[in-house]
Design an enzyme around this catalytic site. Structure first.
Site, PDB file in Angstrom:
ATOM      1  N   ASN A   9       0.868  -1.183   0.000  1.00  0.00           N
ATOM      2  CA  ASN A   9       0.000   0.000   0.000  1.00  0.00           C
ATOM      3  C   ASN A   9       0.900   1.227   0.000  1.00  0.00           C
ATOM      4  OD1 ASN A   9      -1.761   2.068   0.559  1.00  0.00           O
ATOM      5  ND2 ASN A   9      -2.240   1.395   2.646  1.00  0.00           N
ATOM      6  N   LYS A  11       0.097   4.314  -0.243  1.00  0.00           N
ATOM      7  CA  LYS A  11      -0.497   5.523   0.343  1.00  0.00           C
ATOM      8  C   LYS A  11      -0.251   6.730  -0.578  1.00  0.00           C
ATOM      9  CE  LYS A  11      -0.016   3.322   4.766  1.00  0.00           C
ATOM     10  NZ  LYS A  11       0.168   3.434   6.204  1.00  0.00           N
ATOM     11  N   HIS A  97      -9.252   1.176   5.092  1.00  0.00           N
ATOM     12  CA  HIS A  97      -7.972   1.393   5.774  1.00  0.00           C
ATOM     13  C   HIS A  97      -8.194   2.357   6.947  1.00  0.00           C
ATOM     14  CE1 HIS A  97      -3.900   2.641   6.603  1.00  0.00           C
ATOM     15  NE2 HIS A  97      -3.509   1.535   5.983  1.00  0.00           N
ATOM     16  N   GLU A  99      -6.627   4.787   7.965  1.00  0.00           N
ATOM     17  CA  GLU A  99      -6.445   6.213   7.637  1.00  0.00           C
ATOM     18  C   GLU A  99      -7.700   6.780   6.974  1.00  0.00           C
ATOM     19  OE1 GLU A  99      -2.765   5.639   5.527  1.00  0.00           O
ATOM     20  OE2 GLU A  99      -1.817   5.097   7.423  1.00  0.00           O
ATOM     21  N   GLU A 169      -5.151  -4.839  10.716  1.00  0.00           N
ATOM     22  CA  GLU A 169      -4.105  -3.837  10.882  1.00  0.00           C
ATOM     23  C   GLU A 169      -4.355  -3.054  12.169  1.00  0.00           C
ATOM     24  OE1 GLU A 169      -2.197  -2.764   6.878  1.00  0.00           O
ATOM     25  OE2 GLU A 169      -3.931  -1.487   7.104  1.00  0.00           O
ATOM     26  N   GLY A 175       2.776   2.245  10.757  1.00  0.00           N
ATOM     27  CA  GLY A 175       3.741   3.320  10.570  1.00  0.00           C
ATOM     28  C   GLY A 175       4.448   3.735  11.849  1.00  0.00           C
ATOM     29  N   SER A 215       3.679  -2.246  10.289  1.00  0.00           N
ATOM     30  CA  SER A 215       5.128  -2.330  10.466  1.00  0.00           C
ATOM     31  C   SER A 215       5.728  -3.697  10.137  1.00  0.00           C
ATOM     32  CB  SER A 215       5.515  -1.898  11.888  1.00  0.00           C
ATOM     33  OG  SER A 215       5.111  -0.563  12.117  1.00  0.00           O
TER      34      SER A 215
HETATM   35  P1  PGA Z   1       3.081   0.187   7.703  1.00  0.00           P
HETATM   36  O1  PGA Z   1       1.607   0.418   7.088  1.00  0.00           O
HETATM   37  O2  PGA Z   1       3.583  -1.103   7.100  1.00  0.00           O
HETATM   38  O3  PGA Z   1       3.870   1.385   7.257  1.00  0.00           O
HETATM   39  O4  PGA Z   1       2.923   0.104   9.178  1.00  0.00           O
HETATM   40  C1  PGA Z   1       0.727  -0.638   6.889  1.00  0.00           C
HETATM   41  C2  PGA Z   1      -0.565  -0.115   6.301  1.00  0.00           C
HETATM   42  O5  PGA Z   1      -1.015   0.971   6.675  1.00  0.00           O
HETATM   43  O6  PGA Z   1      -1.153  -0.783   5.431  1.00  0.00           O
END
Ligand code: PGA
Length: 253
Positions: A9, A11, A97, A99, A169, A175, A215
């Site tokens: 992803n 983003k 997601h 976000e 997640e 992140g 992560s």
């Molecule tokens: P990350 O993000 O691997 O940077 O923690 C995962 C995601 O948001 O899909």
């Protein structure tokens, strides 16, 4: 047999040119180094989708959108619909997601409509669920996950549900560099599979791919993917570096 998947992803990262360079690099590494049966999916921004689809033609890689609107067309300024994605060859869409939930106010009701639209047009939905740190610490996470899964997905019939991939997640691990331990992730994945079995059938639950996100890095991917109910990963930060991403892909056996 349920499918193993590693999805990147991206983003809101990478210009068109940068996306093309990264996809070309990943494509070469997948061809040269990945010998497994798992599926590799890349989700760049909307702008880069048409060229991404062309760049992966004839390879094992599929392209995903990061979002989609639930209506096919209409007065929804700034939005992109599933038929539009389909018309350029996009095969997956990430829906829900954290976000999107957190910064764009997307509720389970809206997300259920989006998931339905993705499936109605023949794409596969990667539907994200996950609790916040506060919900984990106050031990509400099972309830939160149950609500997100049931309100987001259980309006689908059995046939529709066969086009669902779930991504667990935990928001506190996205992140942040913090990862759920393989055991913590496995616990939730097994719980999600149990919910699916109770709503549909044990067989459908067994066929459903459930990915972990938060992560994931080359160093921890193997121990996470080894868990019996973890069928791959949804990768953010580490998906932006071809070497890291391919090493995570290779952890999928
Ligand atoms: P990350 O993000 O691997 O940077 O923690 C995962 C995601 O948001 O899909």
């Amino acid at each position: 047999m349920r499918q193993k998947i590693v999805a990147g992803n991206w983003k809101m990262h990478k210009t068109l040119e940068e996306s093309q360079a990264l996809i070309t690099e990943i494509r070469g590494l997948v061809r040269d180094e990945y010998r497994g049966q798992g599926k590799v999916v890349i989700a760049p921004t909307f702008l880069s989708l048409p060229s991404a689809v062309r760049l992966v033609e004839g390879t094992e890689i599929s392209i995903s959108a990061q979002n989609a609107h639930y209506e096919d067309h209409g007065a929804f300024t700034g939005e992109i619909s599933v038929p539009m994605l389909k018309s350029i060859g996009v095969q997956y869409a990430i829906i829900g997601h954290s976000e999107r939930r957190q910064y764009f106010g997307e509720t389970n009701t809206v997300l259920a409509a989006k998931a339905k639209s993705v499936i109605r047009h023949g794409l596969t939905v990667m539907f994200c669920v996950g609790e916040t740190l506060e919900q984990r610490e106050s031990k509400q996470y099972f309830r939160v996950i149950e609500e997100q899964v049931s309100q987001g997905l259980f309006g689908l019939d059995r046939k529709e549900f066969s086009h669902v991939v779930i991504a667990y997640e935990p928001v506190w691990a996205i992140g942040t560099g913090l990862t759920a331990s393989p055991e913590q992730a496995q616990e939730i994945h097994a719980y999600i599979r149990k919910l699916v079995a109770a709503q549909y059938t044990a067989e459908i639950a067994d066929q459903t791919s459930i990915l972990y996100g938060g992560s994931v890095k080359p160093e921890n991917a193997t121990s996470i993917f080894m868990q019996p109910d973890i069928d791959g990963g949804l990768i953010g930060g580490a998906a932006l570096k071809a070497r890291d991403f391919i090493d995570i892909v290779k952890a999928m056996r």
